[in-house]
Scaffold this motif. Structure first.
Motif, PDB file in Angstrom:
ATOM      1  N   LEU A  89       0.821  -1.196   0.000  1.00 36.41           N
ATOM      2  CA  LEU A  89       0.000   0.000   0.000  1.00 36.41           C
ATOM      3  C   LEU A  89       0.864   1.259   0.000  1.00 36.41           C
ATOM      4  CD1 LEU A  89      -2.837   1.216   0.185  1.00 36.41           C
ATOM      5  CD2 LEU A  89      -2.657   1.061   2.661  1.00 36.41           C
ATOM      6  N   ILE A  90       1.934   1.242   0.785  1.00 38.41           N
ATOM      7  CA  ILE A  90       2.841   2.401   0.816  1.00 38.41           C
ATOM      8  C   ILE A  90       3.500   2.604  -0.529  1.00 38.41           C
ATOM      9  CG2 ILE A  90       4.971   3.264   1.851  1.00 38.41           C
ATOM     10  CD1 ILE A  90       4.109   1.948   4.459  1.00 38.41           C
ATOM     11  N   VAL A  91       3.904   1.493  -1.162  1.00 36.22           N
ATOM     12  CA  VAL A  91       4.518   1.606  -2.485  1.00 36.22           C
ATOM     13  C   VAL A  91       3.536   2.207  -3.478  1.00 36.22           C
ATOM     14  CG1 VAL A  91       5.406   0.263  -4.431  1.00 36.22           C
ATOM     15  CG2 VAL A  91       6.183  -0.233  -2.119  1.00 36.22           C
ATOM     16  N   LEU A  92       2.274   1.807  -3.406  1.00 39.49           N
ATOM     17  CA  LEU A  92       1.268   2.318  -4.340  1.00 39.49           C
ATOM     18  C   LEU A  92       0.981   3.803  -4.128  1.00 39.49           C
ATOM     19  CD1 LEU A  92      -1.323  -0.606  -4.401  1.00 39.49           C
ATOM     20  CD2 LEU A  92       0.084   0.167  -6.321  1.00 39.49           C
TER      21      LEU A  92
ATOM     22  N   LEU B 216       5.779   2.608 -12.883  1.00 36.33           N
ATOM     23  CA  LEU B 216       5.646   1.333 -13.567  1.00 36.33           C
ATOM     24  C   LEU B 216       4.243   1.200 -14.140  1.00 36.33           C
ATOM     25  CD1 LEU B 216       7.438  -0.984 -10.973  1.00 36.33           C
ATOM     26  CD2 LEU B 216       8.402   0.063 -13.037  1.00 36.33           C
ATOM     27  N   ALA B 217       4.129   0.409 -15.189  1.00 37.16           N
ATOM     28  CA  ALA B 217       2.858   0.325 -15.914  1.00 37.16           C
ATOM     29  C   ALA B 217       1.748  -0.197 -15.021  1.00 37.16           C
ATOM     30  CB  ALA B 217       3.024  -0.563 -17.145  1.00 37.16           C
TER      31      ALA B 217
ATOM     32  N   ILE C  19      -3.150   0.842 -11.596  1.00 34.71           N
ATOM     33  CA  ILE C  19      -3.874   0.737 -10.324  1.00 34.71           C
ATOM     34  C   ILE C  19      -4.212   2.116  -9.781  1.00 34.71           C
ATOM     35  CG2 ILE C  19      -3.660  -0.017  -7.920  1.00 34.71           C
ATOM     36  CD1 ILE C  19      -1.980  -2.350  -8.909  1.00 34.71           C
ATOM     37  N   ARG C  20      -3.259   3.064  -9.885  1.00 37.35           N
ATOM     38  CA  ARG C  20      -3.493   4.402  -9.350  1.00 37.35           C
ATOM     39  C   ARG C  20      -4.615   5.135 -10.079  1.00 37.35           C
ATOM     40  NH1 ARG C  20       2.953   5.409  -9.329  1.00 37.35           N
ATOM     41  NH2 ARG C  20       3.424   4.520  -7.260  1.00 37.35           N
TER      42      ARG C  20
END
Length: 562
Positions: free
Chosen positions: A511-514, A521-522, A527-528
Motif C-alpha cells: 500500500l505504501i509503495v502504491l 511502472l505500468a 492501479i493508481r
C-alpha cells in the motif's frame, strides 16, 4: 579468427559434460549431457541403451560429496541436483520393487530385477533362512553356469563363488547338492524366474535399509517395501505397517515420524533419528514416493505433501511418476519381439562380483564346528558402503552412529554374537507384529512406540536380540495427554498469528509503495488510475496519514519539552 573459434569451442564445452551410469551388471554407459538437460533425458538414454520399456521400476542413484545418496529427480536439471563438478558417475538401480516379479511382461525387465536382488543377497539386504539361502544360490548357479557338468565343475566348485557376505561350508555343500540334482534342464530365464518367485516370498524382499536410532538410542534400520513400512532391529523385524495403515510421514531435522492407524481408532506414532538432516530428508522422500507408487490407483490421486503440519514450514514434495497399477496396465499393452539379452561377458563387479569371475575371498573361519558367527546388525552395517542403501556419513556423527555395534563385535566375550548356522540364517522365523493394545480403554489413545514389545505384550515371547549380552532397553509408549495437546494447539495459534501479521505487514508495504512511491511502472500506474483506488486514497489514506503525522509531531514535541 582462431581465437574466436577457440572461445566458441570453450563455450561449447562449458555447455556439456560427461556422465557415466553404472548399470546393474556393472558395465558402464557413458554419454555427453547438455548442461541444462533434466534427469528424465539421462534416464531415457539409459533405458534406450538397455532396450528397456518397463522402466518405471528403475531409477538413477548418485552420491554427493557428503557421502549421502540421492535418487535423481527426473523433473529437475541434473546440474542443479549435483553438489560436485563433472564428470558425474551414477548408478542404475531398482527403485520400486515389483510386488510380484512374475507379472513383469518382458524378460529383459525380469533379468534386471534378478541382478538387483542378487546384489541385495550378496550385500546382506535380502535376509533369509539357510534353506532358502541355499535354494536362491543354486538358482543363481543354474542361471549363470547352466547344468552341472562333472568335467567343468570339480568337487567343491560352489565354494569358489560368493553369494552372501559370509556363509559356512555346509551351506556351500547344500547349494551344490540342489544345483546338481534339482535344477537340471532349467534354462537361464527359468532359473531367474524361479529365483524371483522365491525371493518375493521373503520378508526382506525389496528392503533398502536406512540406518537410524530409536528413542532409546538403539540402532535400527528403516525400510520401505512393496507391502509397507518395515523396521529391522537386532536380528528381528520389530515393526511392519501396511501402506494403507500409514497416514503421514514427517521429518524435522534428524527426527523422522511415522503416523499410522491400526484397526479403527488406535493411532500409532513411531519416532526415529537419522544420522544427519540430509539423510532424514532422503528417508522422508523415499517414503513419500514408495507410498504413492504402491498405494494409489492413479497418479492423478497423488498430492503434494509437506514435512510439517502448518503453513510453509518444512519441505514440500510430490511424487511425479506413474503408480504401480498404471505401470502394470501399460506393460500389458507392450507388443514387440523380445529384445536380446546378453548374459555372458559380464564386467567384474566392484561391489557384487558375479559368480562367474573366479573364487571368492576366504572370509569364513573353518573352525567353530563350521558355523558362521556374525550378527545381523553387523551384516546390515556393511550396507553403508554398498551401492544401494543409505550410508552413514564419514564425519564424526556418522562414525559414532553405529560404531557401538562394531565395537561390541570386537569385544569377544563382552558381546554374545548371533550364531547363524545352517539352521538359523535370519530373523524370518521370529517376526514381531507392530504392537497393538488389546485393552479397549487404550483404543482412543495415541501410542508412541519404538523397539520390541515387552514380554507381557508378546505373551512371554523372548525378545532379546541375539547380538547383545543384555536385553535392549524396552521402549515404553508415551501417551499424549491433555497438556501436550493444549501446548500443540497454542503453538498452532501462535504460528497462525505470526503468519497473519506477516501478511498484513506485506500488504502495508504494498500500500505504501502504491500511494507514496514515485515508481512509474505500468501496472502501478494502472492501479493508481482506477476510481476505487483514488477514492480510497483521498477519503481514507490521506486523512489517516495526516492524523498519524499530527500524533507523531505531538509526541515529538512532548518528548522535547520533557
Amino acid at each position: 579468427m582462431l581465437s574466436r573459434l577457440m572461445s566458441g569451442s570453450e563455450r561449447s564445452l562449458d555447455r556439456e559434460f560427461s556422465c557415466t551410469v553404472r548399470l546393474l551388471d556393472d558395465s558402464e554407459y557413458t554419454c555427453t549431457v547438455q548442461r541444462d538437460a533434466k534427469g528424465q533425458w539421462l534416464f531415457e538414454q539409459v533405458c534406450q541403451h538397455l532396450n528397456l520399456l518397463e522402466k518405471d521400476y528403475f531409477g538413477i542413484r548418485f552420491v554427493d560429496p557428503e557421502k549421502q545418496r540421492h535418487w535423481l529427480e527426473f523433473s529437475k536439471a541434473i546440474t542443479k541436483q549435483m553438489r560436485s563438478q563433472p564428470p558425474y558417475t551414477m548408478c542404475l538401480r531398482v527403485k520400486f520393487y515389483p510386488p510380484d516379479p512374475a507379472t513383469l511382461k518382458e524378460e529383459i525387465t525380469r533379468y534386471l530385477v534378478f541382478l538387483q536382488i542378487k546384489r541385495d543377497l550378496y550385500h546382506g539386504r535380502l535376509l533369509c533362512k539357510s534353506s532358502d539361502a541355499a535354494t536362491l544360490a543354486a538358482f543363481i548357479l543354474q542361471a549363470e553356469i547352466g547344468d552341472y557338468d562333472p568335467g567343468k565343475h570339480p568337487e567343491g566348485y560352489s565354494s569358489k563363488f560368493q553369494f552372501f557376505p559370509k556363509h559356512s561350508e555346509r551351506l556351500e555343500r547344500r547349494i551344490a547338492e540342489i544345483h546338481k540334482s534339482e535344477l537340471i534342464g532349467q534354462s537361464p530365464e527359468t532359473a531367474e524366474m524361479n529365483f524371483l518367485r522365491k525371493a518375493q516370498t521373503l520378508e526382506t524382499y525389496g528392503v533398502d535399509p536406512h540406518p537410524s536410532k530409536d528413542v532409546s538410542g538403539n540402532a535400527a534400520f528403516l525400510s520401505f517395501t512393496p507391502f509397507g513400512f518395515v523396521v529391522l532391529q537386532g536380528n528381528r523385524r520389530i515393526h511392519f505397517l501396511k501402506w494403507n495403515e500409514v497416514t503421514k510421514l514427517k521429518f524435522e531435522g534428524k527426527t523422522f515420524h511415522i503416523y499410522a492407524t491400526h484397526q479403527e481408532d488406535q493411532k500409532i506414532i513411531l519416532t526415529y533419528f537419522a544420522p544427519t538432516p540430509e539423510a532424514c530428508k532422503h528417508l522422508w522422500k523415499c517414503g513419500v514416493e514408495n507410498q504413492a507408487f504402491y498405494q494409489f490407483e492413479k497418479s492423478s490421486q497423488v498430492r503434494t505433501v509437506s514435512s510439517s503440519n502448518l503453513f510453509f514450514k518444512g519441505s514440500r514434495f510430490r511424487y511425479s511418476g506413474k503408480v504401480a497399477k498404471e505401470v502394470m496396465e501399460q506393460s500389458a499393452k507392450i507388443r514387440r519381439e523380445p529384445p536380446e539379452i546378453h548374459r555372458s561377458g559380464l564386467v567384474p563387479s566392484r561391489s557384487c562380483p558375479s559368480i562367474t569371475h573366479g573364487p571368492r575371498q576366504s572370509s569364513v573361519p573353518r573352525t567353530r564346528r563350521r558355523a558362521v558367527h556374525i550378527s545381523i546388525m553387523e551384516g546390515l552395517e556393511s550396507l553403508r558402503d554398498s551401492g544401494h542403501s543409505t550410508p552413514v556419513r564419514s564425519g564424526s556423527d556418522g562414525n559414532s552412529f553405529l560404531n557401538s555395534y562394531g565395537n561390541r563385535a570386537e569385544g569377544g566375550n563382552r558381546t554374545r554374537m548371533a550364531e547363524f548356522s545352517e539352521d538359523s540364517y535370519s530373523p524370518s522365523d521370529s517376526v514381531l507384529p507392530t504392537p497393538v493394545s488389546n485393552d479397549p480403554s487404550d483404543q482412543a489413545q495415541v501410542r508412541h512406540t519404538n523397539g520390541p514389545r515387552s514380554n507381557q505384550e508378546e505373551g512371554g515371547t523372548e525378545l532379546c536380540t541375539q547380538n547383545q549380552a543384555k536385553p535392549q532397553g524396552k521402549s515404553r509408549p508415551t501417551q499424549h495427554g491433555p497438556e501436550e495437546r493444549v501446548n500443540e494447539f497454542i503453538c498452532s495459534l501462535a504460528r497462525l498469528f505470526l503468519v497473519t501479521l506477516a501478511l498484513l505487514f506485506a500488504l502495508l508495504l504494498l500500500l505504501i509503495v502504491l500511494t507514496e512511491s514515485e515508481l512509474d511502472l505500468a501496472f502501478l500506474r494502472d492501479i493508481r488510475r482506477t476510481p476505487e483506488f483514488q477514492q480510497f486514497h483521498y477519503e481514507y489514506f490521506c486523512p489517516l496519514r495526516r492524523w498519524l503525522a499530527c500524533k507523531l509531531r505531538w509526541m515529538g514535541g512532548h518528548l522535547i519539552n520533557k
